[in-house]
Design a protein around this motif. Sequence first.
Motif, PDB file in Angstrom:
ATOM      1  N   GLY A  64     -24.734 102.216 -47.543  1.00  0.00           N
ATOM      2  CA  GLY A  64     -25.925 101.446 -47.850  1.00  0.00           C
ATOM      3  C   GLY A  64     -26.085 100.201 -47.009  1.00  0.00           C
ATOM      4  O   GLY A  64     -27.062  99.459 -47.148  1.00  0.00           O
ATOM      5  N   MET A  65     -25.145  99.959 -46.107  1.00  0.00           N
ATOM      6  CA  MET A  65     -25.241  98.739 -45.303  1.00  0.00           C
ATOM      7  C   MET A  65     -26.496  98.772 -44.439  1.00  0.00           C
ATOM      8  O   MET A  65     -26.797  99.774 -43.800  1.00  0.00           O
ATOM      9  CB  MET A  65     -24.005  98.585 -44.420  1.00  0.00           C
ATOM     10  N   ARG A  66     -27.211  97.638 -44.415  1.00  0.00           N
ATOM     11  CA  ARG A  66     -28.406  97.552 -43.590  1.00  0.00           C
ATOM     12  C   ARG A  66     -28.026  97.254 -42.147  1.00  0.00           C
ATOM     13  O   ARG A  66     -27.041  96.540 -41.888  1.00  0.00           O
ATOM     14  CB  ARG A  66     -29.326  96.443 -44.109  1.00  0.00           C
ATOM     15  N   ALA A  67     -28.824  97.761 -41.220  1.00  0.00           N
ATOM     16  CA  ALA A  67     -28.544  97.570 -39.797  1.00  0.00           C
ATOM     17  C   ALA A  67     -28.453  96.090 -39.418  1.00  0.00           C
ATOM     18  O   ALA A  67     -27.522  95.693 -38.697  1.00  0.00           O
ATOM     19  CB  ALA A  67     -29.598  98.293 -38.957  1.00  0.00           C
ATOM     20  N   PRO A  68     -29.361  95.221 -39.887  1.00  0.00           N
ATOM     21  CA  PRO A  68     -29.239  93.809 -39.498  1.00  0.00           C
ATOM     22  C   PRO A  68     -27.976  93.157 -40.062  1.00  0.00           C
ATOM     23  O   PRO A  68     -27.389  92.290 -39.408  1.00  0.00           O
ATOM     24  CB  PRO A  68     -30.498  93.162 -40.098  1.00  0.00           C
ATOM     25  N   ALA A  69     -27.569  93.569 -41.271  1.00  0.00           N
ATOM     26  CA  ALA A  69     -26.344  93.000 -41.844  1.00  0.00           C
ATOM     27  C   ALA A  69     -25.144  93.355 -40.976  1.00  0.00           C
ATOM     28  O   ALA A  69     -24.250  92.532 -40.757  1.00  0.00           O
ATOM     29  CB  ALA A  69     -26.150  93.497 -43.269  1.00  0.00           C
ATOM     30  N   LEU A  70     -25.128  94.572 -40.467  1.00  0.00           N
ATOM     31  CA  LEU A  70     -24.013  94.944 -39.584  1.00  0.00           C
ATOM     32  C   LEU A  70     -24.064  94.133 -38.293  1.00  0.00           C
ATOM     33  O   LEU A  70     -23.037  93.628 -37.825  1.00  0.00           O
ATOM     34  CB  LEU A  70     -24.044  96.445 -39.276  1.00  0.00           C
ATOM     35  N   GLU A  71     -25.240  93.974 -37.726  1.00  0.00           N
ATOM     36  CA  GLU A  71     -25.332  93.177 -36.489  1.00  0.00           C
ATOM     37  C   GLU A  71     -24.897  91.731 -36.749  1.00  0.00           C
ATOM     38  O   GLU A  71     -24.260  91.104 -35.902  1.00  0.00           O
ATOM     39  CB  GLU A  71     -26.740  93.237 -35.886  1.00  0.00           C
ATOM     40  N   ARG A  72     -25.238  91.225 -37.919  1.00  0.00           N
ATOM     41  CA  ARG A  72     -24.797  89.853 -38.238  1.00  0.00           C
ATOM     42  C   ARG A  72     -23.275  89.778 -38.346  1.00  0.00           C
ATOM     43  O   ARG A  72     -22.667  88.759 -38.033  1.00  0.00           O
ATOM     44  CB  ARG A  72     -25.431  89.385 -39.558  1.00  0.00           C
ATOM     45  N   HIS A  73     -22.670  90.871 -38.797  1.00  0.00           N
ATOM     46  CA  HIS A  73     -21.206  90.902 -38.868  1.00  0.00           C
ATOM     47  C   HIS A  73     -20.594  91.036 -37.472  1.00  0.00           C
ATOM     48  O   HIS A  73     -19.575  90.416 -37.154  1.00  0.00           O
ATOM     49  CB  HIS A  73     -20.773  92.087 -39.742  1.00  0.00           C
ATOM     50  N   LEU A  74     -21.215  91.842 -36.634  1.00  0.00           N
ATOM     51  CA  LEU A  74     -20.638  92.152 -35.325  1.00  0.00           C
ATOM     52  C   LEU A  74     -20.889  91.044 -34.300  1.00  0.00           C
ATOM     53  O   LEU A  74     -20.033  90.774 -33.442  1.00  0.00           O
ATOM     54  CB  LEU A  74     -21.218  93.467 -34.788  1.00  0.00           C
ATOM     55  N   SER A  75     -22.053  90.429 -34.378  1.00  0.00           N
ATOM     56  CA  SER A  75     -22.470  89.519 -33.320  1.00  0.00           C
ATOM     57  C   SER A  75     -21.479  88.378 -33.074  1.00  0.00           C
ATOM     58  O   SER A  75     -21.097  88.123 -31.916  1.00  0.00           O
ATOM     59  CB  SER A  75     -23.864  88.997 -33.637  1.00  0.00           C
ATOM     60  N   PRO A  76     -20.999  87.697 -34.112  1.00  0.00           N
ATOM     61  CA  PRO A  76     -20.031  86.622 -33.839  1.00  0.00           C
ATOM     62  C   PRO A  76     -18.712  87.141 -33.264  1.00  0.00           C
ATOM     63  O   PRO A  76     -17.925  86.362 -32.735  1.00  0.00           O
ATOM     64  CB  PRO A  76     -19.795  85.987 -35.220  1.00  0.00           C
ATOM     65  N   ARG A  77     -18.498  88.431 -33.377  1.00  0.00           N
ATOM     66  CA  ARG A  77     -17.282  89.038 -32.827  1.00  0.00           C
ATOM     67  C   ARG A  77     -17.526  89.632 -31.441  1.00  0.00           C
ATOM     68  O   ARG A  77     -16.688  90.350 -30.901  1.00  0.00           O
ATOM     69  CB  ARG A  77     -16.761  90.094 -33.796  1.00  0.00           C
ATOM     70  N   GLY A  78     -18.706  89.361 -30.889  1.00  0.00           N
ATOM     71  CA  GLY A  78     -18.995  89.825 -29.521  1.00  0.00           C
ATOM     72  C   GLY A  78     -19.290  91.305 -29.431  1.00  0.00           C
ATOM     73  O   GLY A  78     -19.106  91.919 -28.382  1.00  0.00           O
ATOM     74  N   LEU A  79     -19.759  91.890 -30.546  1.00  0.00           N
ATOM     75  CA  LEU A  79     -19.994  93.335 -30.569  1.00  0.00           C
ATOM     76  C   LEU A  79     -21.408  93.641 -31.038  1.00  0.00           C
ATOM     77  O   LEU A  79     -22.081  92.797 -31.630  1.00  0.00           O
ATOM     78  CB  LEU A  79     -18.994  94.000 -31.530  1.00  0.00           C
ATOM     79  N   THR A  80     -21.822  94.872 -30.797  1.00  0.00           N
ATOM     80  CA  THR A  80     -23.111  95.346 -31.315  1.00  0.00           C
ATOM     81  C   THR A  80     -23.021  96.839 -31.571  1.00  0.00           C
ATOM     82  O   THR A  80     -22.244  97.544 -30.916  1.00  0.00           O
ATOM     83  CB  THR A  80     -24.257  95.060 -30.308  1.00  0.00           C
ATOM     84  N   LEU A  81     -23.807  97.299 -32.554  1.00  0.00           N
ATOM     85  CA  LEU A  81     -23.941  98.751 -32.727  1.00  0.00           C
ATOM     86  C   LEU A  81     -24.931  99.291 -31.704  1.00  0.00           C
ATOM     87  O   LEU A  81     -24.758 100.389 -31.187  1.00  0.00           O
ATOM     88  CB  LEU A  81     -24.410  99.073 -34.151  1.00  0.00           C
ATOM     89  N   GLY A  82     -25.964  98.541 -31.430  1.00  0.00           N
ATOM     90  CA  GLY A  82     -26.958  98.984 -30.437  1.00  0.00           C
ATOM     91  C   GLY A  82     -27.977  99.964 -31.000  1.00  0.00           C
ATOM     92  O   GLY A  82     -28.588 100.711 -30.255  1.00  0.00           O
ATOM     93  N   HIS A  83     -28.159  99.930 -32.324  1.00  0.00           N
ATOM     94  CA  HIS A  83     -29.108 100.860 -32.931  1.00  0.00           C
ATOM     95  C   HIS A  83     -30.305 100.077 -33.470  1.00  0.00           C
ATOM     96  O   HIS A  83     -30.204  99.407 -34.486  1.00  0.00           O
ATOM     97  CB  HIS A  83     -28.422 101.633 -34.059  1.00  0.00           C
ATOM     98  N   PHE A  84     -31.421 100.172 -32.764  1.00  0.00           N
ATOM     99  CA  PHE A  84     -32.597  99.370 -33.078  1.00  0.00           C
ATOM    100  C   PHE A  84     -33.857 100.218 -33.197  1.00  0.00           C
ATOM    101  O   PHE A  84     -34.732 100.162 -32.328  1.00  0.00           O
ATOM    102  CB  PHE A  84     -32.793  98.289 -31.996  1.00  0.00           C
ATOM    103  N   PRO A  85     -33.949 101.014 -34.265  1.00  0.00           N
ATOM    104  CA  PRO A  85     -35.210 101.731 -34.476  1.00  0.00           C
ATOM    105  C   PRO A  85     -36.299 100.729 -34.848  1.00  0.00           C
ATOM    106  O   PRO A  85     -36.007  99.564 -35.163  1.00  0.00           O
ATOM    107  CB  PRO A  85     -34.882 102.659 -35.655  1.00  0.00           C
ATOM    108  N   GLN A  86     -37.551 101.166 -34.820  1.00  0.00           N
ATOM    109  CA  GLN A  86     -38.641 100.252 -35.164  1.00  0.00           C
ATOM    110  C   GLN A  86     -38.485  99.729 -36.601  1.00  0.00           C
ATOM    111  O   GLN A  86     -38.921  98.631 -36.926  1.00  0.00           O
ATOM    112  CB  GLN A  86     -39.971 100.986 -35.019  1.00  0.00           C
ATOM    113  N   SER A  87     -37.825 100.509 -37.432  1.00  0.00           N
ATOM    114  CA  SER A  87     -37.597 100.144 -38.829  1.00  0.00           C
ATOM    115  C   SER A  87     -36.329  99.317 -39.013  1.00  0.00           C
ATOM    116  O   SER A  87     -35.879  99.104 -40.143  1.00  0.00           O
ATOM    117  CB  SER A  87     -37.472 101.437 -39.636  1.00  0.00           C
ATOM    118  N   TYR A  88     -35.750  98.870 -37.885  1.00  0.00           N
ATOM    119  CA  TYR A  88     -34.455  98.180 -37.873  1.00  0.00           C
ATOM    120  C   TYR A  88     -34.263  97.158 -38.991  1.00  0.00           C
ATOM    121  O   TYR A  88     -33.209  97.073 -39.619  1.00  0.00           O
ATOM    122  CB  TYR A  88     -34.281  97.506 -36.509  1.00  0.00           C
TER     123      TYR A  88
END
Lengths: 551, 551
Positions: free
Chosen positions: B181-205
Amino acid sequence: MAEAQQPAPMRWWGWGDPARPSGLPDQALAFLGATVGVAAQPRPPVALGSVRLSASRLKPATLQRLRDVLGAGAVREDHGARVLHAAGKGYPDLVRLRAGEPEGSPDAVLYPADHGQLRAVLAACAEASIAVVPFGGGTSVVGGVAPLAGEHGAVVALDTCRMGGVIALDRDSATVRVQGGMRAPALERHLSPRGLTLGHFPQSYEYVSLGGCAATRSAGQASSGYGAIEKMVLGLRLAAPNADIELPALPATAAGPGLRQLLVGSEGTLGVISELALRVRPAPAERRYEGVFFAELAAGAEALRALAREHVLPDVARLSDEQETRMSMALAGGGPKAALGRAYLALRGYRGGCLAILGFEGAAEDVAYRRSRALALARAHGGLPVGASPGRAWLAARYAAPYLRDDLLTHGVMVETLETATQWSNLLALHGRVVRAISAALAAAGTPGLVMCHVSHVYETGASLYFTFLARQQPDDPIGQWQTVKRAACEEIVAGGGTITHHHAVGLDHAPWMRREIGEGGLRALSAVKAELDPAGIMNPGKLGLLSRSG
Amino acid sequence: MAEAQQPAPMRWWGWGDPARPSGLPDQALAFLGATVGVAAQPRPPVALGSVRLSASRLKPATLQRLRDVLGAGAVREDHGARVLHAAGKGYPDLVRLRAGEPEGSPDAVLYPADHGQLRAVLAACAEASIAVVPFGGGTSVVGGVAPLAGEHGAVVALDTCRMGGVIALDRDSATVRVQGGMRAPALERHLSPRGLTLGHFPQSYEYVSLGGCAATRSAGQASSGYGAIEKMVLGLRLAAPNADIELPALPATAAGPGLRQLLVGSEGTLGVISELALRVRPAPAERRYEGVFFAELAAGAEALRALAREHVLPDVARLSDEQETRMSMALAGGGPKAALGRAYLALRGYRGGCLAILGFEGAAEDVAYRRSRALALARAHGGLPVGASPGRAWLAARYAAPYLRDDLLTHGVMVETLETATQWSNLLALHGRVVRAISAALAAAGTPGLVMCHVSHVYETGASLYFTFLARQQPDDPIGQWQTVKRAACEEIVAGGGTITHHHAVGLDHAPWMRREIGEGGLRALSAVKAELDPAGIMNPGKLGLLSRSG
């Protein structure tokens, strides 16, 4: 359709072209004698006529029915055909064949000419309760073509060699459509004059069928660049006893679960892949192969991980551990140049050391860019580039190992390979565990051996580990000896977080570990598909570890 | 586990943050008035309290049973929760919601907290014959979360928003394990300070859940570089009513059919994806977005094909056709700089013209190399680089289209998108066919419209086509109007050799075309898996076009 080409049959007792001269070089024999030990006398295979087969269990009426479907010449019961289809090319297969005692043999061999005949003959076999073992190149090293009848009264091998042509080439879409029985070299011969390549070069390349590659999730030696076969399959057609599935070539689709990937890896248990649409690529304008030395495996693995992360992976990426590096140098042997090379490495502190081969293929700019960045990254991780000659040597010998195995068997040496894949964070730990498990099992059997490994098939998230071990064969129970070591290795792989197979497939040998690999739920899902497509359960019984219909 | 973050609920009648101001710019309204026509008066949605729902069909004992499993607060029957889960965000969904007349609504909404609760509540629903509609971000545009009870007496929405945390990050293996159930932006917020990204940006991101992305084979706007979600899923865990399937994170495996890819795209019909292991990448150090003009679509498509073939694809690659290019320029409107830009292009012969956006993200060297070669190849195919501003404009507005849709609906304008993918050799022909089919259907309905398209999600063997059409809404039968056009487009897509969906998934809207997509055999294979994992048939009835148990 392009004319199907009948490949020459392999040595029935071993690998490859029967005309190829065999024999171990003296230095290799001396090395083996001094390490694992060799038999006092060479042990050649028995004569073909001495191979013991049971009488065919097919009733005359059944045979006639099959001949009605396929034509008389396409149903063979002769000794030669049955022996050639009695086993794959795994170590226990060869041990048994050489002794003239295969575990079983198909009661007949069928040669359908096209999808229609394939469907018809599968229906006839389902009706008559005859098990069917699809047989492409016959190169399985995991018992994938073992002629098991399962619950049925007889078993036939279904050889796809007559379905070996190109159906269509779509150059704009970089897609070729082939029949499932087409051999990999025949496709490259078709593509090469057109400036194209499939880029799929497993060690078994000289014999594999493309349908077989798809059915077993084959990965070629250049998979770090071209991807494993699963990345190349855009569409396919499956003939099952109770259904046809045809999935057209598409670059991608979100139309539900990934049926293409459900059929890829199905190992003949659901049906026969009669046609495939495969991605092709421009033939590489340039090939640059580089050897790089690392002081230890960890440094080399870190370097490969960096190449993957930075998207400059070579197409071929392999990193031998210390033992494999030492062994290759020993077998490559003696000349003054090699000695000089070793002295040079020792001087620079790479006395043990691990050799990596990095092979770049593609357009000139692409190769230049990746090679330059990759070598810089390798250096930054302590790698010492040693020039093109190790790569050239590897390229020249890339398909030689199965021939060598035959020679080792003649000299009473057991040689076997097995492989896995795992995440980067677990790679070195798993390497150590499996090497120790194999070594301990060999020693416990009273035949201490050599165990070596290379990292290959490199991904952003992990890589595969490919183990080779050699030991003196126990002449009284070579199969029991092999089973003990194989079991120890497989147990350690799954306990250590690896997959039971990265590219050899499951077949019979890995079937006991499938429950731990995909769980009861996964097995039930696959078995449900099988029950739908093959309700009589005739397709390749015993493979993949699927659940029987009763439970 | 990282704390799960509850995302704010969307506007129940449309897209996005209820606090965001709405309203069309004057120039856009004027353009639409002059082309397709707008309603004389704005038509706002009804008030939430006016939305008509049937009374919940759940019996008190059943409700109590569900509360026993999940806790009282995790079973909601209130009007607000039921309306929020009454539909996805497709055009017909919004038309109905705004009128206060959704097609149906769940009888309750369930909020399990973990895999264990999920399994338990699915078992309870199976026992009570209650249909279950998994609900992540609720962003489906194809009826994927339509609350259908099927053969059952009631239906519940199963909202995964409480299962929204990171379970573990394995940096070395570039792998993150998250709850479904994790939302894509929540994951990016977790990854970003760690220098990482999932790279999944649908229009519904901004709203999608990662389990939902996997279940629907989502593809992000940067999929030409990062790959669609199917390339990112290394392992997953599925909770089905009658089974658990857990597949660990592996870089690759040849252990049988591709079960991971069987669960990816299963759209909630087999079970709920409760956990996923996903590949992550280093956050890009550099982003370069370039606009390139082509005189016509064919030249632009040839250029994209060349970039794919030469392995220098940008991460984002989109090429608008003439109509879409014209429309974007019209809506972007007026200023002197834009007029100057148009004059410049006209001077160089690009009067109609097609705009491509090429977005390069990654390490500095990687971006420099790909950008330089890609622009050279684009020029060689007649492309005219026009600098970074079109790319910047696109980036700034990349998630804006669904908000715009709400505004268009307020003004009585129908806007809908649909998409497909096909091989390169068929791309232009399919583009022409579908544009003509949509245009003809709109005209036949008495509402001639604008039809535009872009090529995106580029592969070596083909690409996707993403169509947008606008027309004046027929106020008396907007759903019938939409159905006619949608059906015409889908028929043309499958007749023309495209897939029925490249990344919107199947849901309800595309279910009628699944038989032509994967055939009777394919449908039977999938339905067999469903019967095994969900024998009561409670999971997301009616979606994917699966066969009912009776055949």
